[in-house]
Design a protein around this motif. Structure first.
Motif, short mmCIF file in Angstrom:
data_model
loop_
_atom_site.label_atom_id
_atom_site.label_comp_id
_atom_site.label_asym_id
_atom_site.label_seq_id
_atom_site.Cartn_x
_atom_site.Cartn_y
_atom_site.Cartn_z
N SER A 73 0.68 -1.14 0.15
CA SER A 73 0.04 0.01 0.00
C SER A 73 0.91 1.42 -0.14
O SER A 73 0.45 2.29 -0.64
N GLN A 76 2.44 1.55 -3.44
CA GLN A 76 1.28 2.35 -4.49
C GLN A 76 1.22 4.04 -4.15
O GLN A 76 0.97 4.61 -5.04
N TYR A 104 -9.38 3.68 -9.98
CA TYR A 104 -8.56 3.44 -8.78
C TYR A 104 -9.11 4.24 -7.42
O TYR A 104 -9.00 3.77 -6.42
N THR A 139 -3.43 8.03 0.12
CA THR A 139 -3.42 7.72 -1.40
C THR A 139 -4.77 8.25 -2.09
O THR A 139 -4.57 8.76 -3.16
N GLU A 199 -8.83 -2.63 -9.00
CA GLU A 199 -7.34 -2.27 -9.10
C GLU A 199 -6.92 -2.66 -10.42
O GLU A 199 -6.07 -2.22 -11.09
N SER A 227 3.75 0.48 -9.30
CA SER A 227 2.43 -0.38 -9.26
C SER A 227 2.74 -1.60 -9.44
O SER A 227 2.09 -2.55 -8.77
N SER A 230 4.20 -2.93 -6.33
CA SER A 230 3.30 -3.13 -5.34
C SER A 230 2.16 -4.31 -5.41
O SER A 230 1.91 -5.00 -4.35
N ARG A 231 2.04 -4.77 -6.57
CA ARG A 231 1.14 -5.76 -6.94
C ARG A 231 1.71 -7.06 -6.66
O ARG A 231 1.49 -8.15 -5.99
N GLN A 273 -4.00 -8.27 -12.28
CA GLN A 273 -3.11 -7.13 -12.02
C GLN A 273 -1.98 -7.19 -12.60
O GLN A 273 -1.26 -6.43 -13.17
#
Length: 299
Positions: A73, A76, A104, A139, A199, A227, A230-231, A273
Motif C-alpha cells: 500500500s 502504491q 483506482y 493515497t 485495481e 504499481s 506493489s502488486r 493485476q
C-alpha cells in the motif's frame, strides 16, 4: 559546501558504486555522472521513501508476513505521489489517464469501506491498527486531487479512449458473486473483493494510453513500475495466506468440507493485476538500459 551539495555528492557516489557493482555480474548500466545528476530529484525521492518506510517500521517495531500488505500500500501511494509531482512540475495532466484515476479512487473507496470499519482484512501486526488504513486514505486524497486536475485541464479525450465501464461493472459483479467472509458482513466482504478486481481494471486505461503513444513521461513510467512492484508484493502475501480465506461448504460425515474458491479468486485477481502491467514492464526494463536526459521515456 552547502548541505544540498553534500547530499548530491553522496547520492551520486552511491549510484555510481552501484553501477560498478552490478557490472561484476555482467549487467551493464551505461549511466554517466551527468545522466545521474539529471535524474537526481527522482533518486532523492526514492531514497526519502525508503527512509520513511524504515522509520515507520522502527516505530511499529514489528514485521511479519502480513506487513507485506502495508508495504504494498505504501509503495502504491508513493507511485501516485510521483504522478502528483509530475503534474505539479509540468502544470499538465498529459499522459495520465483520468479513467485510471477514477477507477483506482473507486477501488480505494471500496477497500476502505471494509478496512475502516471491520478487521477481517487488516494486517495482523501493529501496522494494521492505523498505518495501513492511513496510507490508503492519504493515497485516496492524492488520487482525488489528481482526478480533479484531470477533469479541469485534460488535453484530449481521444488519448484516454479505453472503455473502462465494462471492466468496472465486471469487477463489481465478480466481487459480489465470489468473495471471502473474513469480515462476516456480506457487503463489506464483497466490497473488499470488488476492490481487487477494480485495481486490475484501473491499470488498463493507463497501459492502453502508454502503449498507443509508444512513449510516456519518465515519472509516469516509474508510477507504472512501482504499481507493478506493489502488486507483486501483495500477491506474494496472498500466495502464502490464501488458504485462510476458505469458507465452510458443508458437513460430510464427522468432518467439515471447506470451499477454497474465494482464495483462488483473490489469487486470480492479483495475477490479473500483474499480467495487465507485465507487458509494459518488459518495455520499461529495455528502456531503462538506454539512459535518457529528458523527461520522456521511449518504450
Amino acid at each position: 559546501m552547502g548541505l544540498d551539495s553534500v547530499v548530491t555528492a553522496a547520492v551520486l557516489s552511491c549510484v555510481m558504486k552501484a553501477r560498478d557493482g552490478v557490472a561484476v555480474f555482467g549487467i551493464d548500466l551505461p549511466y554517466t555522472e551527468k545522466q545521474v545528476k539529471a535524474h537526481m530529484k527522482d533518486i532523492m525521492a526514492y531514497k526519502l521513501f525508503a527512509l520513511a518506510v524504515l522509520a515507520i517500521w522502527l516505530f511499529v517495531q514489528e514485521f511479519s508476513l502480513s506487513s507485506f500488505i502495508t508495504l504494498a500500500s505504501a509503495v502504491q501511494g508513493f507511485a501516485f505521489l510521483l504522478l502528483a509531482r509530475q503534474a505539479g512540475e509540468e502544470g499538465s495532466m498529459r499522459g495520465i489517464s483520468r479513467k485510471m484515476l477514477f477507477t483506482y479512487a473507486l477501488a480505494l473507496c471500496f477497500r476502505l469501506w471494509s478496512t475502516l470499519f471491520y478487521l477481517g482484512y487488516l494486517p495482523v501486526d501493529y501496522s494494521g491498527y492505523f498505518v495501513y488504513q492511513g496510507t490508503d486514505v492519504l493515497t485516496l486524497l492524492v488520487v482525488v486531487n489528481l482526478l480533479s486536475k484531470a477533469l479541469q485541464r485534460y488535453p484530449s479525450a481521444d488519448e484516454d479512449s479505453f472503455w473502462v465501464s465494462v471492466p468496472i461493472a465486471g469487477a463489481l459483479v465478480l466481487g459480489w458473486l465470489v468473495h471471502p467472509n473474513l469480515d462476516n458482513v456480506e457487503h463489506a466482504d464483497a466490497a473488499w473483493m470488488s476492490s481487487l478486481w477494480l485495481e486490475a481494471a484501473a491499470f488498463c486505461p493507463q497501459i492502453w494510453m502508454v502503449s498507443r503513444a509508444g512513449r510516456c513521461r519518465s515519472l509516469t513510467a516509474h508510477f507504472v513500475a512501482l504499481s507493478f512492484a506493489s502488486r507483486c508484493i501483495v500477491a506474494l502475501f496472498w500466495l502464502e495466506a490464501y488458504p485462510q480465506l476458505k469458507i465452510m461448504s458443508h458437513i460430510y460425515g464427522e468432518g467439515l468440507v471447506y470451499d477454497f474458491t474465494p482464495g483462488y479468486a483473490v489469487l486470480a485477481a492479483y495475477l490479473l493485476q500483474v499480467l495487465v502491467i507485465s507487458d509494459f514492464m518488459f518495455a520499461y526494463l529495455r528502456s531503462a538500459r538506454r539512459p535518457q536526459m529528458d523527461s520522456v521515456m521511449e518504450l
